[in-house]
Write a protein that holds these residues in place. Structure first.
Motif, PDB file in Angstrom:
ATOM      1  N   ASP A 108       3.989  -4.635   4.782  1.00 14.40           N
ATOM      2  CA  ASP A 108       2.922  -3.645   4.667  1.00 14.40           C
ATOM      3  C   ASP A 108       2.325  -3.326   6.037  1.00 14.40           C
ATOM      4  N   SER A 153       1.032  -0.593   7.000  1.00 14.31           N
ATOM      5  CA  SER A 153      -0.043   0.393   6.926  1.00 14.31           C
ATOM      6  C   SER A 153      -1.402  -0.259   7.127  1.00 14.31           C
ATOM      7  N   GLN A 154      -2.297   0.440   7.775  1.00 15.13           N
ATOM      8  CA  GLN A 154      -3.677  -0.017   7.954  1.00 15.13           C
ATOM      9  C   GLN A 154      -4.629   0.801   7.073  1.00 15.13           C
ATOM     10  N   SER A 155      -4.166   1.160   5.889  1.00 21.42           N
ATOM     11  CA  SER A 155      -4.928   2.069   5.028  1.00 21.42           C
ATOM     12  C   SER A 155      -6.153   1.422   4.401  1.00 21.42           C
ATOM     13  N   ILE A 179      -5.924  -0.149   1.602  1.00 21.02           N
ATOM     14  CA  ILE A 179      -5.573  -0.282   0.188  1.00 21.02           C
ATOM     15  C   ILE A 179      -5.089  -1.713  -0.061  1.00 21.02           C
ATOM     16  N   SER A 199       0.828  -1.207   0.000  1.00 19.05           N
ATOM     17  CA  SER A 199       0.000   0.000   0.000  1.00 19.05           C
ATOM     18  C   SER A 199       0.864   1.260   0.000  1.00 19.05           C
ATOM     19  N   GLU A 200       2.033   1.167   0.598  1.00 24.77           N
ATOM     20  CA  GLU A 200       2.983   2.276   0.558  1.00 24.77           C
ATOM     21  C   GLU A 200       4.001   2.028  -0.550  1.00 24.77           C
TER      22      GLU A 200
END
Length: 208
Positions: free
Chosen positions: A170, A172-174, A176, A92-93
Motif C-alpha cells: 500500500d 498510497s498516502q491517502s 484510507i 487503499s488502492e
C-alpha cells in the motif's frame, strides 16, 4: 521427485513458493478436502473430494460408478490442489487488494488399493482427521461396503506450494484504512446432545 515434463515451478512471486516436502505434509495433515483435476475424452474436470493421507501419500475414495473411477484406473496423471484462505487483504488502492493463503498443487498417478485392510485403514484415517474420537463411536464398514467403493493412493511425482502472508502492499498516502481481515476456520457447536468428544472440538481451529 521427478518433475520432467510437468510445469510446476511458480513463476509469479517465486519468493512465495515452497517445494519442501515437510511443508506439503503439513498442509495435507491439516486438510481433508481437495480438488482432483483430470482430463477425460478431451474434457477437463475438477472435482472436490475428501481425502486421507499418510505423510505425503494421498488416499482418495468414492463410488465405482463415478466417472473418476475409470480415469484413475487408467493411471493417467492427475492434479490435486488444496487451498487455505487465511485473510482478506484490503489496500487503499483496489488494484492492490489480495488474500493471505497457503496452497498446494500436486501431480501424481493413482494406484488402486485392493487390500481390504488398507481400505479400512483409509476410512479410519479420514474419520480421525475430520472428527477425532468418532471412529470408536461409529458403525464400521463391512467387507461388502469396502468392496463397493474404490480407494486409490497417490504419491506425488512433483508438487509446488505457494503462500502469502502479511499486510497489503500500500504505497498510497491517502489516509484510507488498509489492513487484513482474518478468516478463521473453526469447528462450530454441534448441539447439546452431541457426545463429549464432539463438543470438545468446538472452537478449535482447523488450519492452526
Amino acid at each position: 521427485m521427478n518433475d520432467e515434463g510437468i510445469k510446476n515451478r511458480v513463476k509469479r512471486y517465486p519468493e512465495r513458493a515452497s517445494y519442501n516436502l515437510e511443508d506439503l505434509r503439513s498442509i495435507l495433515s491439516r486438510n481433508f478436502v481437495c480438488t482432483v483435476s483430470f482430463v477425460d475424452e478431451g474434457v477437463p474436470y475438477a472435482i472436490p473430494m475428501m481425502f486421507a493421507n499418510r505423510g505425503e501419500t494421498i488416499y482418495l475414495h468414492g463410488s465405482m460408478e463415478s466417472r473418476i473411477y475409470s480415469v484413475m484406473r487408467s493411471s493417467q496423471l492427475i492434479a490435486i490442489s488444496l487451498m487455505e484462505l487465511n485473510g482478506i487483504v484490503l489496500a487503499s488502492e483496489i488494484k492492490n487488494n489480495s488474500v493471505n493463503y497457503v496452497s498446494a498443487l500436486i501431480f501424481g498417478r493413482p494406484v488402486e488399493v485392493e487390500d481390504i485392510a488398507e481400505k479400512l485403514q483409509t476410512f479410519r484415517m479420514l474419520t480421525a482427521k475430520i472428527a477425532p474420537g468418532r471412529w470408536e463411536d461409529s458403525i464400521k464398514p463391512s467387507v461388502d461396503d469396502l468392496d463397493g467403493v474404490f480407494v486409490f493412493s497417490v504419491k506425488p511425482e512433483t508438487f509446488s506450494m505457494k503462500m502469502r502472508t502479511g499486510p497489503p502492499h500500500d504505497p498510497s498516502q491517502s489516509g484510507i484504512w488498509s489492513g487484513v481481515i482474518p478468516i478463521l476456520h473453526s469447528y462450530g457447536n454441534a448441539g447439546e446432545d452431541a457426545p463429549e468428544y464432539i463438543k470438545s472440538l468446538y472452537g478449535k481451529y482447523l488450519f492452526r
